[in-house]
Design a protein around this motif. Structure first.
Motif, mmCIF file in Angstrom:
data_model
loop_
_atom_site.group_PDB
_atom_site.id
_atom_site.type_symbol
_atom_site.label_atom_id
_atom_site.label_comp_id
_atom_site.label_asym_id
_atom_site.label_seq_id
_atom_site.Cartn_x
_atom_site.Cartn_y
_atom_site.Cartn_z
ATOM 1 N N LYS A 372 0.858 -1.121 -0.154
ATOM 2 C CA LYS A 372 -0.075 -0.191 0.170
ATOM 3 C C LYS A 372 0.865 1.294 0.095
ATOM 4 C CE LYS A 372 -4.408 -1.566 0.432
ATOM 5 N NZ LYS A 372 -5.402 -1.256 -0.525
ATOM 6 N N ALA A 373 0.515 2.194 -0.862
ATOM 7 C CA ALA A 373 1.386 3.489 -0.933
ATOM 8 C C ALA A 373 0.661 4.459 0.001
ATOM 9 C CB ALA A 373 1.210 3.930 -2.454
ATOM 10 N N PRO A 374 1.484 5.307 0.789
ATOM 11 C CA PRO A 374 0.876 6.096 1.951
ATOM 12 C C PRO A 374 0.160 7.379 0.924
ATOM 13 C CG PRO A 374 3.356 5.749 2.211
ATOM 14 C CD PRO A 374 2.872 5.010 1.032
ATOM 15 N N THR A 375 -1.032 7.812 1.628
ATOM 16 C CA THR A 375 -2.083 8.860 1.066
ATOM 17 C C THR A 375 -1.132 10.063 0.707
ATOM 18 O OG1 THR A 375 -3.807 7.777 2.367
ATOM 19 C CG2 THR A 375 -4.149 9.928 1.494
ATOM 20 N N PHE A 376 -0.183 10.203 1.561
ATOM 21 C CA PHE A 376 0.676 11.554 1.356
ATOM 22 C C PHE A 376 1.370 11.670 0.122
ATOM 23 C CE2 PHE A 376 3.796 14.826 2.132
ATOM 24 C CZ PHE A 376 3.098 15.889 2.732
ATOM 25 N N ILE A 377 1.430 10.817 -0.538
ATOM 26 C CA ILE A 377 2.400 10.712 -1.914
ATOM 27 C C ILE A 377 1.246 11.471 -2.493
ATOM 28 C CG2 ILE A 377 2.860 9.483 -3.969
ATOM 29 C CD1 ILE A 377 3.697 7.130 -2.087
ATOM 30 N N LEU A 378 -0.138 11.115 -2.760
ATOM 31 C CA LEU A 378 -1.027 11.867 -3.532
ATOM 32 C C LEU A 378 -1.066 13.289 -2.936
ATOM 33 C CD1 LEU A 378 -2.384 11.052 -6.034
ATOM 34 C CD2 LEU A 378 -4.400 10.310 -4.713
ATOM 35 N N ILE A 379 -1.252 13.818 -1.626
ATOM 36 C CA ILE A 379 -1.370 14.815 -1.044
ATOM 37 C C ILE A 379 -0.335 15.669 -1.618
ATOM 38 C CG2 ILE A 379 -1.370 16.106 0.934
ATOM 39 C CD1 ILE A 379 -2.862 13.881 2.259
ATOM 40 N N SER A 380 0.752 15.373 -1.695
ATOM 41 C CA SER A 380 2.026 16.296 -2.527
ATOM 42 C C SER A 380 1.572 16.727 -3.811
ATOM 43 C CB SER A 380 3.159 15.146 -2.438
ATOM 44 O OG SER A 380 3.208 14.288 -3.780
ATOM 45 N N ALA A 381 0.731 15.921 -4.654
ATOM 46 C CA ALA A 381 0.341 16.571 -5.917
ATOM 47 C C ALA A 381 -0.536 17.514 -5.758
ATOM 48 C CB ALA A 381 -0.168 15.290 -6.730
ATOM 49 N N VAL A 382 -1.437 17.611 -4.594
ATOM 50 C CA VAL A 382 -2.387 18.364 -4.459
ATOM 51 C C VAL A 382 -1.686 19.880 -3.804
ATOM 52 C CG1 VAL A 382 -4.448 19.188 -3.109
ATOM 53 C CG2 VAL A 382 -4.220 16.806 -3.752
ATOM 54 N N ILE A 401 3.925 25.807 -14.195
ATOM 55 C CA ILE A 401 3.904 24.407 -14.385
ATOM 56 C C ILE A 401 5.244 23.855 -13.851
ATOM 57 C CG2 ILE A 401 4.363 22.606 -15.985
ATOM 58 C CD1 ILE A 401 2.565 24.125 -17.810
ATOM 59 N N TRP A 402 6.174 24.458 -14.157
ATOM 60 C CA TRP A 402 7.348 24.148 -13.235
ATOM 61 C C TRP A 402 7.564 24.402 -11.714
ATOM 62 C CZ3 TRP A 402 11.017 20.916 -14.947
ATOM 63 C CH2 TRP A 402 11.212 20.772 -16.251
ATOM 64 N N ILE A 403 6.995 25.457 -11.204
ATOM 65 C CA ILE A 403 6.601 25.694 -9.650
ATOM 66 C C ILE A 403 5.862 24.345 -9.265
ATOM 67 C CG2 ILE A 403 5.643 27.056 -8.287
ATOM 68 C CD1 ILE A 403 6.578 29.531 -9.864
ATOM 69 N N ALA A 404 4.770 24.091 -9.718
ATOM 70 C CA ALA A 404 3.761 23.145 -9.337
ATOM 71 C C ALA A 404 4.607 21.765 -9.232
ATOM 72 C CB ALA A 404 2.553 22.953 -10.105
ATOM 73 N N SER A 405 5.476 21.573 -10.322
ATOM 74 C CA SER A 405 6.207 20.292 -10.506
ATOM 75 C C SER A 405 7.317 19.965 -9.385
ATOM 76 C CB SER A 405 6.712 20.095 -11.781
ATOM 77 O OG SER A 405 7.606 18.844 -11.779
ATOM 78 N N LEU A 406 8.030 21.196 -9.221
ATOM 79 C CA LEU A 406 9.151 21.231 -8.132
ATOM 80 C C LEU A 406 8.526 21.128 -6.689
ATOM 81 C CD1 LEU A 406 11.366 24.034 -9.840
ATOM 82 C CD2 LEU A 406 11.807 21.456 -9.697
ATOM 83 N N CYS A 407 7.549 21.928 -6.408
ATOM 84 C CA CYS A 407 6.890 21.915 -5.346
ATOM 85 C C CYS A 407 6.336 20.743 -4.922
ATOM 86 C CB CYS A 407 5.645 22.947 -5.270
ATOM 87 S SG CYS A 407 4.614 22.614 -3.789
ATOM 88 N N THR A 408 5.850 19.732 -5.812
ATOM 89 C CA THR A 408 5.402 18.172 -5.645
ATOM 90 C C THR A 408 6.654 17.290 -5.366
ATOM 91 O OG1 THR A 408 3.582 18.554 -6.943
ATOM 92 C CG2 THR A 408 4.290 16.423 -6.637
#
Length: 433
Positions: A372-382, A401-408
């Motif tokens: 099972k993958a931790p839920t926080f992995i998907l929260i990082s995308a949010v 777009i790059w800011i969003a990707s780097l933040c994630t």
């Protein structure tokens, strides 16, 4: 209704190309050419080619872990905890509506250019036909149509450019571009190179969360997945370049007002009836096929991975009835969005590119995680969504777009490092260190 069909390499390649040769490919790549020069068309070509090829490698691991699935929802239900699973379902719903929204825009514009229909009327006709075609016809109708569509598409992208470049002369076309639009031929175009890199990031996100691509992944034998997606990527790369070359037919003769006037001029310049019919069939077929694939995959996801969880005893008849209702509802929602918002296709690519760029890395980590993958992995995308859309008010769309990707990436890396340290030095007993 849920697409329980099996396909080989040949039909797999055709089906994948039919999904990804879309209205955005036909109208977005010429718009990128006009804005970023020769790197615009190259960016669209590389975006799909690399993403499809890499998805094949990821898809092989997906099939080894869960061979009996049919949708991305089946896999995510097996890999995520309940909160993460429902968060992913919401994200997938948004991305699918976006994909159909883009195709609706392309369909409305095409009907307006070709027949002078008011865009609202053209959109209504387009959506009604697509809902009947995909929502009721099902995956087998989509696959039958895909073969015809791909044949027509490649006939158009080969015959039309050859007809014009042979008739006008390549040197004459080149001299016209140098005279009227020399900026298109500049090689040290930093903005164009930045578009190529950004396009790769968007492309990976688009393909890796695309429900229709996951659906086709589960229709293939495991050993055929990698070669099918690799061949699809290589063939796809030729299509944006071909459609970009069609716009050059118009550009080399003088100036233009906007991208829509260019498309209108292109239709007027195709003076042979056979080639004009070929172009029209190619454009409509690509838009309709992409919309149908997105609509059908969404119906499959909602029936299999949402409705069935609440109604496990539902009969096939009830599932099919729900599928029809969803087809009409999703088509109506896409129609309403398309009527209310009318940006260009390149604007839409950058706007939703924030979401796709943020999702790419978390999806890869989820697949590579054991168990099972931790839920926080998907929260990082949010968190990447929030950072990207907040920064759009202050920076260039591609930079957002790059800011969003780097933040994630930073949030996800920090979380994974902290998790590893916790397991390695805190939770592990002293005698096992």
């Amino acid at each position: 209704m849920v697409g329980a069909a099996k396909i080989g390499i040949g039909l797999g390649v055709v089906s994948i190309l039919a999904r990804w040769v879309t209205g955005n490919t036909i109208f977005g790549s010429p718009e990128a050419l006009v804005k970023y020069g020769i790197f615009g068309g190259i960016g669209f070509a590389l975006m799909g080619a690399f993403a499809l090829s890499m998805f094949g490698l990821l898809g092989r691991k997906v099939r080894r872990e869960l061979s009996e699935g049919m949708t991305i929802g089946d896999y995510m239900r097996d890999k995520l905890h309940p909160f993460g699973y429902w968060l992913m379902i919401i994200i997938l719903l948004i991305t699918t509506i976006e994909a159909m929204f883009v195709q609706g825009m392309a369909g409305g514009v095409l009907l307006n250019i070709l027949f002078g229909f008011p865009i609202p009327l053209g959109l209504l006709c387009f959506f009604v036909f697509c809902v009947l075609f995909a929502g009721i016809g099902g995956i087998r109708s989509i696959h039958r149509f895909a073969i015809v569509q791909i044949v027509i598409t490649f006939a158009a992208v080969i015959l039309i450019p050859v007809y014009f470049f042979v008739g006008k002369g390549v040197e004459h076309v080149y001299n016209g571009l140098r005279l009227y639009h020399p900026y298109l031929l500049v090689l040290n175009n930093n903005e164009g190179l930045f578009f190529i890199i950004t396009g790769l990031l968007i492309g990976f996100g688009q393909v890796f969360v695309d429900q229709a691509s996951w659906q086709r992944l589960y229709m293939m034998e495991e050993k055929k997945i990698v070669p099918t997606f690799l061949v699809s990527g290589l063939i796809f790369a030729t299509v944006p370049l071909a459609f970009s070359s069609l716009i050059i037919i118009v550009l080399f003769t003088g100036g233009f007002d906007d991208i829509y006037s260019l498309l209108f001029d292109l239709v007027r310049k195709i003076d042979t009836m056979i080639l004009l019919v070929l172009f029209v069939l190619c454009a409509f077929g690509a838009i309709m096929s992409a919309f149908g694939a997105g609509l059908h995959s969404m119906i499959s996801l909602m029936v299999n991975n949402v409705y069935q969880l609440f109604r496990p005893d539902a009969s096939e008849r009830q599932k099919i009835r729900l599928g029809y209702i969803l087809a009409i509802a999703i088509g109506a929602l896409s129609y309403g969005l398309t009527i209310y918002f009318q940006p260009t296709l390149l604007d839409l690519l950058f706007f939703f590119g924030i979401m796709y760029a943020s999702l790419f890395l978390p999806v890869v980590v989820i697949v590579l995680t054991k168990g099972k993958a931790p839920t926080f992995i998907l929260i990082s995308a949010v968190m990447g969504f929030v950072a990207g859309y907040s920064s759009r008010m202050y920076v260039d769309p591609m930079m957002a777009i790059w800011i969003a990707s780097l933040c994630t990436a930073l949030v996800l890396t920090a979380y994974l490092c902290m998790t590893w340290l916790w397991k390695r030095y805190i939770r592990t007993p002293d005698h096992t260190r």
